[in-house]
Design an enzyme around this catalytic site. Structure first.
Site, PDB file in Angstrom:
ATOM      1  N   GLU A   1       0.946  -1.466   0.059  1.00 17.08           N
ATOM      2  CA  GLU A   1      -0.036  -0.362   0.014  1.00 17.08           C
ATOM      3  C   GLU A   1       0.453   1.063  -0.248  1.00 17.08           C
ATOM      4  O   GLU A   1       0.171   2.678   0.909  1.00 17.08           O
ATOM      5  CB  GLU A   1      -0.901   0.189   1.211  1.00 17.08           C
ATOM      6  CG  GLU A   1      -2.037  -1.130   1.165  1.00 17.08           C
ATOM      7  CD  GLU A   1      -2.880  -1.221   2.496  1.00 17.08           C
ATOM      8  OE1 GLU A   1      -3.679  -0.066   2.606  1.00 17.08           O
ATOM      9  OE2 GLU A   1      -2.309  -1.938   2.978  1.00 17.08           O
TER      10      GLU A   1
ATOM     11  N   SER B   1      -6.422  -2.217   1.927  1.00 16.59           N
ATOM     12  CA  SER B   1      -7.335  -1.526   0.515  1.00 16.59           C
ATOM     13  C   SER B   1      -7.805  -2.644  -0.437  1.00 16.59           C
ATOM     14  O   SER B   1      -7.246  -2.482  -1.662  1.00 16.59           O
ATOM     15  CB  SER B   1      -5.729  -0.876  -0.113  1.00 16.59           C
ATOM     16  OG  SER B   1      -5.480   0.638   1.105  1.00 16.59           O
TER      17      SER B   1
ATOM     18  N   TYR C   1     -10.215   3.964  -4.785  1.00 15.22           N
ATOM     19  CA  TYR C   1      -8.259   4.872  -4.551  1.00 15.22           C
ATOM     20  C   TYR C   1      -8.917   6.294  -5.983  1.00 15.22           C
ATOM     21  O   TYR C   1      -8.399   6.891  -5.880  1.00 15.22           O
ATOM     22  CB  TYR C   1      -7.398   4.048  -4.508  1.00 15.22           C
ATOM     23  CG  TYR C   1      -7.279   3.919  -2.718  1.00 15.22           C
ATOM     24  CD1 TYR C   1      -7.143   4.631  -1.799  1.00 15.22           C
ATOM     25  CD2 TYR C   1      -7.074   2.656  -2.783  1.00 15.22           C
ATOM     26  CE1 TYR C   1      -6.944   4.600  -0.594  1.00 15.22           C
ATOM     27  CE2 TYR C   1      -6.996   2.311  -1.473  1.00 15.22           C
ATOM     28  CZ  TYR C   1      -7.101   3.043  -0.313  1.00 15.22           C
ATOM     29  OH  TYR C   1      -6.736   2.248   0.489  1.00 15.22           O
TER      30      TYR C   1
ATOM     31  N   ARG D   1     -10.911   3.277  11.873  1.00 24.10           N
ATOM     32  CA  ARG D   1     -12.843   2.816  11.194  1.00 24.10           C
ATOM     33  C   ARG D   1     -13.042   1.358  10.916  1.00 24.10           C
ATOM     34  O   ARG D   1     -12.390   0.631  11.010  1.00 24.10           O
ATOM     35  CB  ARG D   1     -12.251   3.514   9.513  1.00 24.10           C
ATOM     36  CG  ARG D   1     -13.332   3.341   8.426  1.00 24.10           C
ATOM     37  CD  ARG D   1     -12.824   3.459   7.173  1.00 24.10           C
ATOM     38  NE  ARG D   1     -12.663   2.439   6.784  1.00 24.10           N
ATOM     39  CZ  ARG D   1     -11.793   2.476   5.688  1.00 24.10           C
ATOM     40  NH1 ARG D   1     -10.409   3.346   5.386  1.00 24.10           N
ATOM     41  NH2 ARG D   1     -11.721   0.518   5.171  1.00 24.10           N
TER      42      ARG D   1
ATOM     43  N   ASP E   1     -15.185  -1.070   9.296  1.00 27.02           N
ATOM     44  CA  ASP E   1     -15.972  -1.730   8.429  1.00 27.02           C
ATOM     45  C   ASP E   1     -17.250  -2.321   8.537  1.00 27.02           C
ATOM     46  O   ASP E   1     -16.541  -3.765   9.429  1.00 27.02           O
ATOM     47  CB  ASP E   1     -15.006  -1.603   6.994  1.00 27.02           C
ATOM     48  CG  ASP E   1     -14.514  -0.883   6.864  1.00 27.02           C
ATOM     49  OD1 ASP E   1     -14.190   0.007   6.960  1.00 27.02           O
ATOM     50  OD2 ASP E   1     -13.016  -1.469   5.965  1.00 27.02           O
TER      51      ASP E   1
ATOM     52  N   GLU F   1     -13.859  -6.007   9.536  1.00 25.63           N
ATOM     53  CA  GLU F   1     -11.973  -5.722   9.888  1.00 25.63           C
ATOM     54  C   GLU F   1     -12.468  -4.197  10.914  1.00 25.63           C
ATOM     55  O   GLU F   1     -13.065  -3.531  10.149  1.00 25.63           O
ATOM     56  CB  GLU F   1     -11.464  -5.569   8.843  1.00 25.63           C
ATOM     57  CG  GLU F   1     -11.768  -4.636   7.572  1.00 25.63           C
ATOM     58  CD  GLU F   1     -10.902  -4.750   6.377  1.00 25.63           C
ATOM     59  OE1 GLU F   1      -9.348  -4.713   6.880  1.00 25.63           O
ATOM     60  OE2 GLU F   1     -10.942  -5.070   5.525  1.00 25.63           O
TER      61      GLU F   1
ATOM     62  N   ASN G   1      -9.453  -1.103  10.513  1.00 24.63           N
ATOM     63  CA  ASN G   1      -8.344  -0.009  10.375  1.00 24.63           C
ATOM     64  C   ASN G   1      -7.812   0.893  10.884  1.00 24.63           C
ATOM     65  O   ASN G   1      -8.928   2.032  11.864  1.00 24.63           O
ATOM     66  CB  ASN G   1      -8.307   0.745   9.159  1.00 24.63           C
ATOM     67  CG  ASN G   1      -8.884  -0.538   7.488  1.00 24.63           C
ATOM     68  OD1 ASN G   1      -7.936  -0.759   7.044  1.00 24.63           O
ATOM     69  ND2 ASN G   1     -10.020  -0.928   7.539  1.00 24.63           N
TER      70      ASN G   1
ATOM     71  N   GLY H   1      -6.965   5.647   5.994  1.00 23.69           N
ATOM     72  CA  GLY H   1      -6.380   6.526   4.079  1.00 23.69           C
ATOM     73  C   GLY H   1      -7.189   7.269   4.628  1.00 23.69           C
ATOM     74  O   GLY H   1      -8.702   8.574   5.478  1.00 23.69           O
TER      75      GLY H   1
END
Length: 313
Positions: free
Chosen positions: A18, A146, A212, A251, A253, A266, A268, A272
């Site tokens: 990443e 990602s 992205y 974050r 999800d 998951e 993070n 990002g």
């Protein structure tokens, strides 16, 4: 206030798959911190030794690295040894959250709802696994982010091929039951869950390009749920975050099935921070500008075990 942070290293780039996303995230964070009066400097650990953090008298680290060697507890451990406060979760929580398989084991033990899954290996009976989990399935490297190496599998005959692709990125690969329904994400800042964002993409799933590159991904905020339902999901997202020992920001999800039941996917721990990213979007909706968000995250930087005299370096 910003002068109290001292000299700040913005960790960006790194050695993971990443890297390119991290360079974008870090560059935006760096510019925002500088514009806010922070003495911030870019630091790419793929190109510089961590010893330079001490030699150049850095006092705090903003981690804008994604994936291995930045989000998985390795960098966090090094910074703990150096006595340098850093943003985001500590060593154990970072390692757990990076590992989707062990995240799910812990969530199951604590009653956090997550889709059924199984480990895959070269000798797995793919047909039997497909039969137990049902179709479609998501195949994921356990320690990538990602959506790198991920695939949505609709035919049991494709499961072996999806495993082979995912195993290029990690030795631990999981097959996870795909939840048909809305995809949501909950940013976390301190002990607060930010407004939920609903994600919609015409692609097969919310993959790397949708995250992205694509301009046709839809980010819906407010997410469209009744306020009470959104608040309940925010509370459960915070619990999922805290069960792993996460702190600072991150974050979470999740997916909703047809009946509205939430399944957590998951966490993070260094999400990002690009112009397509979700935490800045949610923060903006709650009244925080991008620069204010960066400063707030930096203010939450800490050590798991404070070292006496570390701030006097």
């Amino acid at each position: 206030m910003t002068s109290s942070f001292g000299k700040v290293a913005v960790m960006l780039g790194g050695r993971s798959a990443e890297r390119e996303v991290s360079l974008k995230s870090g560059s935006m964070v760096l510019a925002a911190l500088k514009a806010s009066g922070v003495d911030a400097h870019a630091f790419d650990p793929a190109e510089r030794s961590l010893e330079e953090l001490v030699r150049e008298r850095f006092e705090r680290v903003f981690i804008a690295l994604h994936g291995r060697y930045g989000e998985d507890g390795t960098l966090q451990g090094a910074l703990e040894l150096l006595g340098l406060p850093y943003t985001g979760s500590g060593v154990l929580a970072s390692a757990l959250a990076m590992d989707k398989w062990r995240t799910k084991l812990l969530w199951r033990a604590c009653g956090v709802s997550t889709p059924p899954c199984e480990l895959l290996g070269a000798s797995s009976d793919f047909g039997a696994i497909a039969g137990r989990l049902g179709m479609p399935l998501m195949v994921k490297p356990a320690n990538e982010g990602s959506s790198i190496g991920m695939a949505k599998v609709r035919d049991p005959g494709e499961l072996g091929r999806a495993y082979a692709e995912a195993s290029r990125y990690d030795s631990v690969v999981i097959a996870e039951q795909f939840i048909e329904g809305p995809e949501l994400t909950a940013g976390v800042l301190g002990t607060t869950a930010l407004p939920l964002i609903r994600l919609e993409t015409p692609r097969d799933f919310y993959d790397y390009e949708a995250k992205y590159l694509a301009n046709d991904t839809r980010y819906i905020i407010p997410c469209g749920l009744p306020l009470e339902a959104e608040k309940a999901l925010q509370d459960e997202a915070l619990r999922a975050f805290e069960v792993l020992g996460c702190r600072g920001w991150g974050r979470v999800d999740l997916m909703l099935d047809a009946a509205g039941k939430a399944y957590f996917l998951e966490v993070n721990t260094a999400p990002g921070m690009t112009d397509h990213s979700l935490v800045p979007m949610a923060a903006r909706h709650s009244g925080l500008s991008y620069a204010q968000l960066c400063v707030r995250i930096l203010a939450l930087a800490s050590l798991s075990t404070p070292v006496k005299g570390s701030a006097e370096r």
